[in-house]
Structures are given as C-alpha cells and as structure tokens.
Design an enzyme around this catalytic site. Structure first.
Site, PDB file in Angstrom:
ATOM      1  N   GLY A 147       0.792  -1.229   0.000  1.00 46.22           N
ATOM      2  CA  GLY A 147       0.000   0.000   0.000  1.00 46.22           C
ATOM      3  C   GLY A 147       0.822   1.276   0.000  1.00 46.22           C
ATOM      4  O   GLY A 147       0.307   2.337   0.364  1.00 46.22           O
ATOM      5  N   ASN A 156       1.747   2.974  -2.552  1.00 46.03           N
ATOM      6  CA  ASN A 156       1.156   3.916  -3.513  1.00 46.03           C
ATOM      7  C   ASN A 156      -0.116   4.537  -2.971  1.00 46.03           C
ATOM      8  O   ASN A 156      -0.386   5.719  -3.194  1.00 46.03           O
ATOM      9  CB  ASN A 156       0.891   3.215  -4.845  1.00 46.03           C
ATOM     10  CG  ASN A 156       2.150   3.105  -5.676  1.00 46.03           C
ATOM     11  OD1 ASN A 156       2.613   4.092  -6.237  1.00 46.03           O
ATOM     12  ND2 ASN A 156       2.730   1.922  -5.736  1.00 46.03           N
ATOM     13  N   HIS A 187       1.723   0.932 -13.212  1.00 45.67           N
ATOM     14  CA  HIS A 187       2.429  -0.279 -13.654  1.00 45.67           C
ATOM     15  C   HIS A 187       3.941  -0.019 -13.641  1.00 45.67           C
ATOM     16  O   HIS A 187       4.386   1.024 -14.127  1.00 45.67           O
ATOM     17  CB  HIS A 187       1.970  -0.668 -15.066  1.00 45.67           C
ATOM     18  CG  HIS A 187       2.605  -1.918 -15.555  1.00 45.67           C
ATOM     19  ND1 HIS A 187       2.198  -3.177 -15.164  1.00 45.67           N
ATOM     20  CD2 HIS A 187       3.663  -2.119 -16.384  1.00 45.67           C
ATOM     21  CE1 HIS A 187       2.967  -4.085 -15.734  1.00 45.67           C
ATOM     22  NE2 HIS A 187       3.856  -3.467 -16.485  1.00 45.67           N
TER      23      HIS A 187
HETATM   24  C1  GRF Z   1       3.645  -1.271  -7.401  1.00 41.89           C
HETATM   25  O1  GRF Z   1       4.973  -1.492  -7.694  1.00 41.89           O
HETATM   26  C2  GRF Z   1       2.820  -1.145  -8.662  1.00 41.89           C
HETATM   27  O2  GRF Z   1       3.555  -0.785  -9.766  1.00 41.89           O
HETATM   28  C3  GRF Z   1       2.282  -2.527  -8.869  1.00 41.89           C
HETATM   29  O3  GRF Z   1       2.122  -3.051  -7.583  1.00 41.89           O
HETATM   30  C4  GRF Z   1       3.022  -2.444  -6.681  1.00 41.89           C
HETATM   31  C5  GRF Z   1       2.258  -2.031  -5.473  1.00 41.89           C
HETATM   32  O4  GRF Z   1       3.083  -1.567  -4.424  1.00 41.89           O
HETATM   33  N1  GRF Z   1       1.074  -2.452  -9.662  1.00 41.89           N
HETATM   34  P1  GRF Z   1       2.430  -0.909  -3.148  1.00 41.89           P
HETATM   35  O5  GRF Z   1       1.465  -1.936  -2.560  1.00 41.89           O
HETATM   36  O6  GRF Z   1       1.712   0.336  -3.546  1.00 41.89           O
HETATM   37  O7  GRF Z   1       3.553  -0.628  -2.207  1.00 41.89           O
END
Ligand code: GRF
Length: 222
Positions: free
Chosen positions: A42, A44, A139
C-alpha cells in the site's frame, strides 16, 4: 497546479525523467472523489493519501478496498482514518462476481473514479465498463514495454538501460490503456531486482498523484 516533482531536489540515485510534470489543480472546485483498490503493502495508496493531506492535489479518498485481510494498505488506511472495506477474492466464485461487488461498493461510495494502486487481480469488463475511462492503474514499466507480471524483472532480463513506471487508464487489454504520465528510471550497472524496484517505486509515488489529476481532467470535462 505547479509541478511538484522538482528534479533539482533529486539525489543522483533517484534521478528520473517524468513527463508530464504538471497536472490540473482543480483549485476552488470540489475535491476529486476517488476509490482506491490495493492488495499489498500500500505504499502507492499512502503516497496518494499524503499528496492529498499536503494539499498537493485536490482530491479525497472515499473508500479503499483491499482483497487481502490485514495487508499493509489496510493498516495504512486504519492509521489515517480513511474508510476501507475488505472484498476477499477467495469468497467469490468468479472474477466477474468479485468485480460486480466492487462496482456496487464504489457506486455506493459515490466515487468519480478509481485508482488501482497495486491491485494484484486481473479486472474484468464488469468493472471496466461500469467506470469507462475512470479506472487508472500504476504499472512498474515504461509501457507498452513489459506488460503483465513482474515488469521490473522483465526489464532487467531484456537489459534495457531505462526502466520506469506508467500511470494509465485501464481498458480490457491488459496494461495497454491510454498513458497519462510516465517516469523513466536509469538502470544502474549495480542494480538487482530489489534496488531497481525501490527506485521505480519512488517514482511511482511521484507520478500517481499527478496521473490521477490528469485523469480527473477528463472526468470533469466529461
Ligand atoms: C507497485 O509497484 C505497482 O507498480 C504494482 O504493484 C506495486 C504495489 O506496491 N502495480 P504498493 O502496494 O503500492 O507498495
């Protein structure tokens, strides 16, 4: 909104080329009301919540949906007091049934759009058609290169000198929807999967908020 990625503030190890560097501010307008879907750590989701808290973007997270009970994203939402719900994919007979429930929850939460911030499930037309052009994804590759699983591993295997990440609209073609914003990240001689992933993630956290606002520009004009 002024560009909030200032390359002069970057250390050499996190240099990246981001384009575009600015996005609409929506100052004075109602905040963009979004839903977020996350499966894991999480970071992001947190980057988005931080950009909102620091008023770098004019948005609000109406609902986070997680599919893995107790995942990092869930704990981050709890800490920040952001509403979250569990939709455990293991409880559904099919991807379509799962996505139908997602649609219901996000409609009830009255979101304008949805951010897939590390949602590790393939989504179906059920969700995509319910929110046409209103579903965005982050992505870890410079699309259209290295679609699908393990974009970082694919980039390392291919020996590219520039890797990166992309925020794009979701269509039924996996990782192939219209591109909103990208960051190019140099691949260093010393890089392994872990080190390159970390530098790419740093850029994900920078481009996801602006990608959301670029998408919202379409939604508000819509
Ligand atoms: C990210 O690297 C994104 O590119 C991919 O999944 C990962 C999620 O990371 N779709 P986080 O859970 O947000 O740390």
């Amino acid at each position: 909104m002024p560009a909030f990625t200032d390359p002069s503030q970057q250390s050499p190890s996190d240099q990246a080329l981001i384009h575009p560097t600015s996005a609409p501010a929506f100052d004075g307008a109602l905040p963009i009301r979004v839903g977020v879907m996350a499966s894991g750590n999480g970071s992001n989701f947190e980057a988005l919540a931080t950009a909102i808290r620091d008023r770098r973007i004019n948005a609000e997270i109406a609902l986070l949906v997680v599919n893995n009970p107790g995942c990092g994203a869930q704990h981050r939402a709890e800490r920040r007091g952001i509403p979250w719900q569990l939709i455990n994919h293991r409880d559904y007979d099919s991807r379509t049934a799962l996505d139908r429930d997602l649609v219901d929850r996000f409609r009830t939460a009255e979101v304008e759009g949805i951010v897939m911030a590390g949602w590790m499930r393939i989504v179906t037309g059920e969700l995509i058609k319910a929110f046409p052009d209103r579903l965005i994804n982050i992505h870890p590759s410079l699309l259209p290169s290295f679609r699908g699983l393990d974009g970082v591993g694919q980039a390392l295997k291919a020996g590219v000198r520039l890797a990166g990440c992309t925020v794009h609209l979701v269509t039924e073609d996996l990782d192939a929807g219209p591109i909103l914003v990208q960051a190019a990240v140099p691949v260093l001689e010393t890089d392994d999967h872990d080190s390159l992933s970390k530098r790419i993630q740093l850029q994900e956290h920078r481009i996801l908020p602006s990608g959301l606002m670029l998408a919202a520009q379409r939604w508000r004009q819509g």
